[in-house]
Design a protein around this motif. Sequence first.
Motif, PDB file in Angstrom:
ATOM      1  N   HIS A 269       0.844  -1.191   0.000  1.00  0.00           N
ATOM      2  CA  HIS A 269       0.000   0.000   0.000  1.00  0.00           C
ATOM      3  C   HIS A 269       0.878   1.239   0.000  1.00  0.00           C
ATOM      4  O   HIS A 269       2.012   1.209   0.474  1.00  0.00           O
ATOM      5  CB  HIS A 269      -1.016  -0.002   1.151  1.00  0.00           C
ATOM      6  N   MET A 270       0.340   2.305  -0.590  1.00  0.00           N
ATOM      7  CA  MET A 270       1.020   3.594  -0.571  1.00  0.00           C
ATOM      8  C   MET A 270       0.548   4.313   0.684  1.00  0.00           C
ATOM      9  O   MET A 270      -0.672   4.403   0.918  1.00  0.00           O
ATOM     10  CB  MET A 270       0.633   4.432  -1.796  1.00  0.00           C
ATOM     11  N   ASP A 271       1.474   4.825   1.498  1.00  0.00           N
ATOM     12  CA  ASP A 271       1.021   5.531   2.685  1.00  0.00           C
ATOM     13  C   ASP A 271       0.803   7.008   2.383  1.00  0.00           C
ATOM     14  O   ASP A 271       1.011   7.465   1.251  1.00  0.00           O
ATOM     15  CB  ASP A 271       1.946   5.261   3.880  1.00  0.00           C
ATOM     16  N   GLU A 272       0.385   7.762   3.390  1.00  0.00           N
ATOM     17  CA  GLU A 272      -0.005   9.159   3.135  1.00  0.00           C
ATOM     18  C   GLU A 272       1.175  10.046   2.747  1.00  0.00           C
ATOM     19  O   GLU A 272       0.998  11.123   2.203  1.00  0.00           O
ATOM     20  CB  GLU A 272      -0.756   9.752   4.341  1.00  0.00           C
ATOM     21  N   GLU A 273       2.411   9.543   3.015  1.00  0.00           N
ATOM     22  CA  GLU A 273       3.594  10.294   2.570  1.00  0.00           C
ATOM     23  C   GLU A 273       4.109   9.755   1.236  1.00  0.00           C
ATOM     24  O   GLU A 273       5.245  10.031   0.849  1.00  0.00           O
ATOM     25  CB  GLU A 273       4.697  10.186   3.632  1.00  0.00           C
TER      26      GLU A 273
ATOM     27  N   LEU B  34       5.954   3.506  -0.282  1.00  0.00           N
ATOM     28  CA  LEU B  34       5.396   2.208  -0.666  1.00  0.00           C
ATOM     29  C   LEU B  34       5.722   1.218   0.450  1.00  0.00           C
ATOM     30  O   LEU B  34       6.899   0.982   0.756  1.00  0.00           O
ATOM     31  CB  LEU B  34       6.027   1.747  -1.979  1.00  0.00           C
ATOM     32  N   VAL B  35       4.683   0.676   1.077  1.00  0.00           N
ATOM     33  CA  VAL B  35       4.875  -0.262   2.186  1.00  0.00           C
ATOM     34  C   VAL B  35       4.495  -1.662   1.699  1.00  0.00           C
ATOM     35  O   VAL B  35       3.402  -1.857   1.166  1.00  0.00           O
ATOM     36  CB  VAL B  35       4.004   0.128   3.399  1.00  0.00           C
ATOM     37  N   LEU B  36       5.407  -2.595   1.870  1.00  0.00           N
ATOM     38  CA  LEU B  36       5.228  -3.934   1.327  1.00  0.00           C
ATOM     39  C   LEU B  36       5.389  -4.954   2.450  1.00  0.00           C
ATOM     40  O   LEU B  36       6.409  -4.965   3.149  1.00  0.00           O
ATOM     41  CB  LEU B  36       6.292  -4.151   0.254  1.00  0.00           C
TER      42      LEU B  36
ATOM     43  N   GLU C 291       8.691  -3.851   4.421  1.00  0.00           N
ATOM     44  CA  GLU C 291       9.631  -2.951   3.763  1.00  0.00           C
ATOM     45  C   GLU C 291       8.910  -1.647   3.464  1.00  0.00           C
ATOM     46  O   GLU C 291       7.729  -1.663   3.127  1.00  0.00           O
ATOM     47  CB  GLU C 291      10.121  -3.569   2.440  1.00  0.00           C
ATOM     48  N   ARG C 292       9.618  -0.552   3.576  1.00  0.00           N
ATOM     49  CA  ARG C 292       9.049   0.751   3.202  1.00  0.00           C
ATOM     50  C   ARG C 292      10.045   1.474   2.310  1.00  0.00           C
ATOM     51  O   ARG C 292      11.214   1.615   2.666  1.00  0.00           O
ATOM     52  CB  ARG C 292       8.735   1.590   4.445  1.00  0.00           C
ATOM     53  N   PHE C 293       9.583   1.907   1.149  1.00  0.00           N
ATOM     54  CA  PHE C 293      10.402   2.615   0.159  1.00  0.00           C
ATOM     55  C   PHE C 293       9.841   4.020   0.023  1.00  0.00           C
ATOM     56  O   PHE C 293       8.616   4.185  -0.042  1.00  0.00           O
ATOM     57  CB  PHE C 293      10.275   1.954  -1.229  1.00  0.00           C
ATOM     58  N   TRP C 294      10.683   5.016  -0.040  1.00  0.00           N
ATOM     59  CA  TRP C 294      10.177   6.372  -0.292  1.00  0.00           C
ATOM     60  C   TRP C 294      11.253   7.208  -0.977  1.00  0.00           C
ATOM     61  O   TRP C 294      12.434   6.863  -0.947  1.00  0.00           O
ATOM     62  CB  TRP C 294       9.684   7.022   1.001  1.00  0.00           C
TER      63      TRP C 294
ATOM     64  N   ARG D 267      15.040   3.178   1.729  1.00  0.00           N
ATOM     65  CA  ARG D 267      14.296   1.964   2.063  1.00  0.00           C
ATOM     66  C   ARG D 267      14.663   1.501   3.461  1.00  0.00           C
ATOM     67  O   ARG D 267      15.840   1.510   3.836  1.00  0.00           O
ATOM     68  CB  ARG D 267      14.670   0.875   1.077  1.00  0.00           C
TER      69      ARG D 267
ATOM     70  N   HIS E 276       4.076  15.502  13.042  1.00  0.00           N
ATOM     71  CA  HIS E 276       2.768  14.892  12.829  1.00  0.00           C
ATOM     72  C   HIS E 276       2.899  13.382  12.928  1.00  0.00           C
ATOM     73  O   HIS E 276       3.951  12.816  12.667  1.00  0.00           O
ATOM     74  CB  HIS E 276       2.114  15.343  11.514  1.00  0.00           C
TER      75      HIS E 276
ATOM     76  N   ASP F 177       1.869   9.921  11.383  1.00  0.00           N
ATOM     77  CA  ASP F 177       1.341   9.470  10.097  1.00  0.00           C
ATOM     78  C   ASP F 177       0.373   8.309  10.289  1.00  0.00           C
ATOM     79  O   ASP F 177       0.115   7.872  11.418  1.00  0.00           O
ATOM     80  CB  ASP F 177       2.472   9.187   9.105  1.00  0.00           C
ATOM     81  N   GLU F 178      -0.176   7.830   9.187  1.00  0.00           N
ATOM     82  CA  GLU F 178      -1.255   6.830   9.304  1.00  0.00           C
ATOM     83  C   GLU F 178      -0.761   5.496   9.849  1.00  0.00           C
ATOM     84  O   GLU F 178      -1.554   4.665  10.291  1.00  0.00           O
ATOM     85  CB  GLU F 178      -1.960   6.635   7.957  1.00  0.00           C
ATOM     86  N   GLU F 179       0.577   5.283   9.819  1.00  0.00           N
ATOM     87  CA  GLU F 179       1.129   4.078  10.440  1.00  0.00           C
ATOM     88  C   GLU F 179       1.591   4.344  11.872  1.00  0.00           C
ATOM     89  O   GLU F 179       2.342   3.554  12.440  1.00  0.00           O
ATOM     90  CB  GLU F 179       2.309   3.573   9.594  1.00  0.00           C
TER      91      GLU F 179
ATOM     92  N   PHE G 286      12.088  -8.215  -0.881  1.00  0.00           N
ATOM     93  CA  PHE G 286      11.098  -8.722  -1.817  1.00  0.00           C
ATOM     94  C   PHE G 286      11.575  -8.497  -3.248  1.00  0.00           C
ATOM     95  O   PHE G 286      11.433  -9.354  -4.110  1.00  0.00           O
ATOM     96  CB  PHE G 286       9.770  -8.015  -1.606  1.00  0.00           C
ATOM     97  N   PHE G 287      12.155  -7.335  -3.473  1.00  0.00           N
ATOM     98  CA  PHE G 287      12.564  -6.982  -4.830  1.00  0.00           C
ATOM     99  C   PHE G 287      13.892  -7.580  -5.216  1.00  0.00           C
ATOM    100  O   PHE G 287      14.334  -7.452  -6.340  1.00  0.00           O
ATOM    101  CB  PHE G 287      12.587  -5.467  -5.020  1.00  0.00           C
TER     102      PHE G 287
END
Lengths: 210, 210
Positions: free
Chosen positions: A119-123, A126-128, A139-142, A151, B119, B121-123, B207-208
Amino acid sequence: MDAMEFFQLSTGRWRSQRTTHHLAFKRSEKGESEIQIETLSADDPKIIEICHLHEFGPSLAVGGAFVSWQGSMGWDREEENHTGSTVFALLPDTADGREGTLLRERGYAEIVPVAGHYHMDEEDGLVLTTEYETMSSIERFWFASPSLRMRTSTVKRFGGFSTATFCTEFRIADVLEAASNADVASLSNPTPEQIQKTVEPTKSFSFFGW
Amino acid sequence: MDAMEFFQLSTGRWRSQRTTHHLAFKRSEKGESEIQIETLSADDPKIIEICHLHEFGPSLAVGGAFVSWQGSMGWDREEENHTGSTVFALLPDTADGREGTLLRERGYAEIVPVAGHYHMDEEDGLVLTTEYETMSSIERFWFASPSLRMRTSTVKRFGGFSTATFCTEFRIADVLEAASNADVASLSNPTPEQIQKTVEPTKSFSFFGW
């Protein structure tokens, strides 16, 4: 931004600087990789194939990516090889394309195909989340900027956290052109004294102090 | 979760394992700290004092924290000392307490008091943005579990990214009791072979693939 747009922004060549914290051992290991990412359209034969492999209808996929890399890690034995490539496909669950299933040919050290939830978070990170038989990962990529992707990932094995990894990834063009690139505060061929001087004011920077 | 609850979950003693990527030099530096965090109520004299220092009415604060730390970084010269403490106060902008201004006595290498914007965030990650005269930072703190807190931060100096930092932080009690703690996959007194064996399957897990 939807997940496909995230991968479109990720296309090109990247240099990745990675640190893995081995939590039980309180040790860290560093590594470097060069990564190349190409997006694949929904009708690409590789996308259709991977959907068939996972027994999903190919019409559910909005596209995907082909990723290849060459790398090394600090604790590698000589014969180890970190060259590889993979294909994955995005199958959104929602109309906005910000959440869904990510299919991959096969996971690291797995011979079966793997699927994760994204899912894409509000920032616009990409959270996987991926569940395997004996382990799971988040994993979180931004993007810190269009040419700096970051990441973090945590891996649990047998119910306990085993590693936490952090990567900073620069577009290769930007690495080569670092001296003229406003995106990175840089010095070409720095002396140890210059490094010391530049590094010192920020080295343990944090709002909270520690 | 509001920001004050985030700090309530952060109270206690923590061991922090930190890696800083110096982006212009493609080098990384590691360090360790021990951190102690106590929350302060809105009527604590330290909170009232810091509000006065920043010229805010103390009634705007919902509380804050007192943080102290002892640490070391890889490139330290012998005389350097990473012991310190600080006080900060939370002044929410919104009724849900998830966004607002964070006041601190003074920033790293700054003699003036500093204020940041936070702030949740949603997580339920705490995202903190701070602007200084010649630099700015974005930090994100989150809990992987109640006893594993993580942090990433990026620092820009003169408009270019200079460092990216990653910290993994364990509650001290959990470090001491690691052998009996289900939260960390652990081995007591591992041999190099055990480390090699345990580490290998996950070392470049993603994952990637890269």
